[in-house]
Design a protein around this motif. Structure first.
Motif, PDB file in Angstrom:
ATOM      1  N   ARG A  96     -15.224 -58.245  42.858  1.00 58.01           N
ATOM      2  CA  ARG A  96     -15.471 -58.053  41.322  1.00 58.01           C
ATOM      3  C   ARG A  96     -15.254 -59.473  40.636  1.00 58.01           C
ATOM      4  NH1 ARG A  96     -12.652 -53.226  42.398  1.00 58.01           N
ATOM      5  NH2 ARG A  96     -10.570 -54.106  41.812  1.00 58.01           N
ATOM      6  N   LYS A  97     -14.368 -60.260  41.501  1.00 56.24           N
ATOM      7  CA  LYS A  97     -14.192 -61.423  40.592  1.00 56.24           C
ATOM      8  C   LYS A  97     -15.411 -62.470  41.062  1.00 56.24           C
ATOM      9  CE  LYS A  97      -9.201 -61.966  40.683  1.00 56.24           C
ATOM     10  NZ  LYS A  97      -7.993 -62.392  41.012  1.00 56.24           N
ATOM     11  N   ALA A  98     -15.795 -62.392  42.135  1.00 61.50           N
ATOM     12  CA  ALA A  98     -17.036 -62.947  42.490  1.00 61.50           C
ATOM     13  C   ALA A  98     -18.359 -62.604  41.665  1.00 61.50           C
ATOM     14  CB  ALA A  98     -17.388 -62.958  43.846  1.00 61.50           C
ATOM     15  N   LYS A  99     -18.774 -61.567  41.398  1.00 61.19           N
ATOM     16  CA  LYS A  99     -19.664 -61.055  40.478  1.00 61.19           C
ATOM     17  C   LYS A  99     -19.477 -61.250  39.053  1.00 61.19           C
ATOM     18  CE  LYS A  99     -20.949 -57.177  43.449  1.00 61.19           C
ATOM     19  NZ  LYS A  99     -21.036 -55.440  43.457  1.00 61.19           N
ATOM     20  N   GLU A 100     -18.159 -61.225  38.581  1.00 62.44           N
ATOM     21  CA  GLU A 100     -17.895 -61.581  37.186  1.00 62.44           C
ATOM     22  C   GLU A 100     -18.151 -63.177  37.051  1.00 62.44           C
ATOM     23  OE1 GLU A 100     -16.855 -61.254  33.118  1.00 62.44           O
ATOM     24  OE2 GLU A 100     -17.305 -59.753  34.861  1.00 62.44           O
ATOM     25  N   VAL A 101     -17.909 -63.918  38.049  1.00 64.07           N
ATOM     26  CA  VAL A 101     -18.180 -65.410  37.961  1.00 64.07           C
ATOM     27  C   VAL A 101     -19.688 -65.749  37.960  1.00 64.07           C
ATOM     28  CG1 VAL A 101     -18.125 -67.714  39.116  1.00 64.07           C
ATOM     29  CG2 VAL A 101     -16.002 -66.211  38.964  1.00 64.07           C
ATOM     30  N   GLU A 102     -20.131 -64.968  38.895  1.00 69.09           N
ATOM     31  CA  GLU A 102     -21.952 -64.879  38.876  1.00 69.09           C
ATOM     32  C   GLU A 102     -22.475 -64.525  37.603  1.00 69.09           C
ATOM     33  OE1 GLU A 102     -25.283 -63.215  41.540  1.00 69.09           O
ATOM     34  OE2 GLU A 102     -23.363 -62.774  42.076  1.00 69.09           O
ATOM     35  N   ARG A 103     -21.933 -63.656  36.945  1.00 70.88           N
ATOM     36  CA  ARG A 103     -22.406 -63.003  35.708  1.00 70.88           C
ATOM     37  C   ARG A 103     -22.151 -64.050  34.573  1.00 70.88           C
ATOM     38  NH1 ARG A 103     -20.895 -60.462  31.213  1.00 70.88           N
ATOM     39  NH2 ARG A 103     -18.587 -60.527  31.873  1.00 70.88           N
ATOM     40  N   ARG A 104     -21.168 -64.500  34.436  1.00 71.66           N
ATOM     41  CA  ARG A 104     -20.851 -65.443  33.449  1.00 71.66           C
ATOM     42  C   ARG A 104     -21.764 -66.704  33.538  1.00 71.66           C
ATOM     43  NH1 ARG A 104     -13.924 -65.566  33.175  1.00 71.66           N
ATOM     44  NH2 ARG A 104     -14.016 -63.343  32.178  1.00 71.66           N
ATOM     45  N   GLU A 105     -22.005 -67.358  34.967  1.00 75.13           N
ATOM     46  CA  GLU A 105     -22.842 -68.354  34.829  1.00 75.13           C
ATOM     47  C   GLU A 105     -24.156 -68.136  34.770  1.00 75.13           C
ATOM     48  OE1 GLU A 105     -22.405 -69.369  39.430  1.00 75.13           O
ATOM     49  OE2 GLU A 105     -20.387 -70.369  39.193  1.00 75.13           O
ATOM     50  N   ALA A 106     -24.851 -66.820  34.956  1.00 77.58           N
ATOM     51  CA  ALA A 106     -25.859 -66.498  34.599  1.00 77.58           C
ATOM     52  C   ALA A 106     -26.293 -66.468  33.179  1.00 77.58           C
ATOM     53  CB  ALA A 106     -26.512 -65.173  35.032  1.00 77.58           C
ATOM     54  N   GLN A 107     -25.093 -66.034  32.541  1.00 82.08           N
ATOM     55  CA  GLN A 107     -24.994 -65.754  30.873  1.00 82.08           C
ATOM     56  C   GLN A 107     -25.018 -67.510  30.461  1.00 82.08           C
ATOM     57  OE1 GLN A 107     -21.972 -63.738  29.156  1.00 82.08           O
ATOM     58  NE2 GLN A 107     -22.608 -63.896  27.463  1.00 82.08           N
ATOM     59  N   SER A 108     -24.460 -68.353  30.881  1.00 80.70           N
ATOM     60  CA  SER A 108     -24.153 -69.819  30.657  1.00 80.70           C
ATOM     61  C   SER A 108     -25.761 -70.344  30.748  1.00 80.70           C
ATOM     62  CB  SER A 108     -23.364 -70.477  31.381  1.00 80.70           C
ATOM     63  OG  SER A 108     -21.946 -69.927  31.090  1.00 80.70           O
ATOM     64  N   ALA A 109     -26.243 -70.067  31.901  1.00 76.46           N
ATOM     65  CA  ALA A 109     -27.651 -70.770  32.209  1.00 76.46           C
ATOM     66  C   ALA A 109     -28.622 -70.287  31.112  1.00 76.46           C
ATOM     67  CB  ALA A 109     -28.038 -70.103  33.615  1.00 76.46           C
ATOM     68  N   LEU A 110     -28.507 -68.908  30.692  1.00 74.81           N
ATOM     69  CA  LEU A 110     -29.288 -68.285  29.858  1.00 74.81           C
ATOM     70  C   LEU A 110     -29.401 -69.317  28.522  1.00 74.81           C
ATOM     71  CD1 LEU A 110     -29.294 -64.612  30.370  1.00 74.81           C
ATOM     72  CD2 LEU A 110     -31.183 -66.019  30.995  1.00 74.81           C
ATOM     73  N   GLN A 111     -28.111 -69.581  27.943  1.00 77.47           N
ATOM     74  CA  GLN A 111     -27.758 -70.193  26.762  1.00 77.47           C
ATOM     75  C   GLN A 111     -28.077 -71.755  26.692  1.00 77.47           C
ATOM     76  OE1 GLN A 111     -23.448 -69.618  26.174  1.00 77.47           O
ATOM     77  NE2 GLN A 111     -23.643 -67.394  25.606  1.00 77.47           N
ATOM     78  N   PHE A 112     -28.054 -72.215  28.003  1.00 80.83           N
ATOM     79  CA  PHE A 112     -28.413 -73.501  28.006  1.00 80.83           C
ATOM     80  C   PHE A 112     -29.980 -73.578  28.136  1.00 80.83           C
ATOM     81  CE2 PHE A 112     -30.085 -76.918  30.974  1.00 80.83           C
ATOM     82  CZ  PHE A 112     -29.433 -78.015  30.552  1.00 80.83           C
ATOM     83  N   GLU A 113     -30.657 -72.775  28.754  1.00 78.14           N
ATOM     84  CA  GLU A 113     -32.188 -72.712  28.660  1.00 78.14           C
ATOM     85  C   GLU A 113     -32.542 -72.541  27.202  1.00 78.14           C
ATOM     86  OE1 GLU A 113     -34.495 -73.446  30.780  1.00 78.14           O
ATOM     87  OE2 GLU A 113     -32.940 -73.928  32.377  1.00 78.14           O
ATOM     88  N   ALA A 114     -31.664 -71.678  26.657  1.00 85.04           N
ATOM     89  CA  ALA A 114     -32.106 -71.358  25.056  1.00 85.04           C
ATOM     90  C   ALA A 114     -32.003 -72.594  24.356  1.00 85.04           C
ATOM     91  CB  ALA A 114     -31.440 -70.126  24.466  1.00 85.04           C
ATOM     92  N   GLN A 115     -30.785 -73.171  24.361  1.00 83.70           N
ATOM     93  CA  GLN A 115     -30.487 -74.634  23.763  1.00 83.70           C
ATOM     94  C   GLN A 115     -31.481 -75.601  24.069  1.00 83.70           C
ATOM     95  OE1 GLN A 115     -28.450 -74.868  21.405  1.00 83.70           O
ATOM     96  NE2 GLN A 115     -28.965 -76.983  21.114  1.00 83.70           N
ATOM     97  N   LYS A 116     -31.847 -75.606  25.285  1.00 81.89           N
ATOM     98  CA  LYS A 116     -32.843 -76.645  25.825  1.00 81.89           C
ATOM     99  C   LYS A 116     -34.081 -76.592  25.248  1.00 81.89           C
ATOM    100  CE  LYS A 116     -35.187 -78.383  29.955  1.00 81.89           C
ATOM    101  NZ  LYS A 116     -34.999 -78.355  31.333  1.00 81.89           N
TER     102      LYS A 116
END
Length: 295
Positions: A140-160
């Motif tokens: 569950r912790k691994a999936k949570e980390v993966e979900r947060r990383e994906a969310q951060s990547a989306l935010q980064f791409e949007a800002q880019k």
């Protein structure tokens, strides 16, 4: 007190209409207690098997309603785990529900609380969240980390993407965002808008005045200089003046020469006139017309 009871009963009716069979009243005497069953995906109760298959988590939101709710008291929210969640999730949901109830202080808050809890369930609709084993927790912790990383990547791409936009595109994006969010109306924003509006109206009027031709300007000038009916017959205009006209008429009457009335006093001259001759001639003509011809 009666006003609070009436408002609470109206809220219960609204919740019953919204959640249908998922809403139940556990206590119909004060303090009231309501229970709402929540699942991530609502199947409208048509297929219980389908609902159980697609929903891996399920809870009851139990709300205890104080007598002074909603004016001066908050509802007491308790979360009952029905499926797929652990005690830690229960505590997290209780805290989330109480925060939402506090955000809606002074107004009916149960529906807002249910919406927040249901959104959390939709984001965590994963099988096996209630597994307390070490392996399950690590997964569950691994999936949570993966979900947060994906969310951060989306935010980064949007800002880019925003950074790569031209100035005009960024301005257009900002305008669309402001339109979606809206502008709060207060003294400052209204004063700014009013000044801008007045300026636009003045500029529009100046443009319209510039478009008027010389002929139209001359026509307007003549219309403006034209005398009104009141001005024509008033003393100020000097065109017509009724009082002067009447005075002139009287003066003309006074200037007429004296009439010799003795010329009309001789009755004998009038007697010499034969006024009856014409009448007699007319009578003779009528009699001749009435006579029948001899046969």
């Amino acid at each position: 007190m009666s006003d609070h009871i009436e408002e609470q009963e109206m809220e219960a009716e609204a919740l019953s209409a919204i959640f249908d069979t998922a809403f139940t009243i556990r206590s119909s005497t004060q303090p009231f207690q309501w229970c709402i069953k929540l699942v991530p995906i609502d199947c409208s109760g048509d297929d219980i098997t389908e609902e159980s298959t697609v929903n891996h988590v399920m809870v009851n939101v139990v709300a205890t309603i104080p007598p002074n709710y909603p004016e001066s008291a908050l509802p007491i929210i308790h979360i009952e785990i029905l499926k797929g969640l652990s005690a830690e999730h229960q505590m997290e949901l209780c805290q989330l529900a109480q925060e939402e109830a506090l955000a809606n202080e002074g107004m009916p808050a149960i529906f807002a609380v249910c919406e927040v809890v249901r959104a959390w369930l939709a984001d965590n609709n994963v099988k096996g969240l209630d597994d307390a084993s070490m392996h399950a927790q690590m997964m569950r912790k691994a999936k949570e980390v993966e979900r947060r990383e994906a969310q951060s990547a989306l935010q980064f791409e949007a800002q880019k993407t925003i950074d790569e936009m031209t100035e005009a595109e960024q301005e257009e994006l900002a305008v669309r965002k402001r339109r979606e969010e809206g502008t709060p109306v207060n003294d400052e924003t209204f004063t700014t808008w009013w000044a801008k509006f007045c300026k636009e109206m003045e500029e529009k009027k100046d443009e319209e005045d510039d478009e008027i031709t010389a002929e139209e300007k001359e026509k307007k000038k003549l219309m403006a200089e034209r005398l009104t009916g009141y001005q024509i017959f008033s003393e100020k205009s000097g065109v017509f003046n009724l009082e002067k006209l009447e005075a002139a008429a009287e003066e003309m009457e006074n200037d007429v020469g004296d009439v010799d009335e003795e010329l009309f006093d001789d009755e004998e001259d009038l007697d010499d006139l034969d006024f009856d001759s014409d009448e007699e001639d007319d009578d003779d003509e009528d009699d001749s017309e009435e006579e029948e011809p001899d046969i």
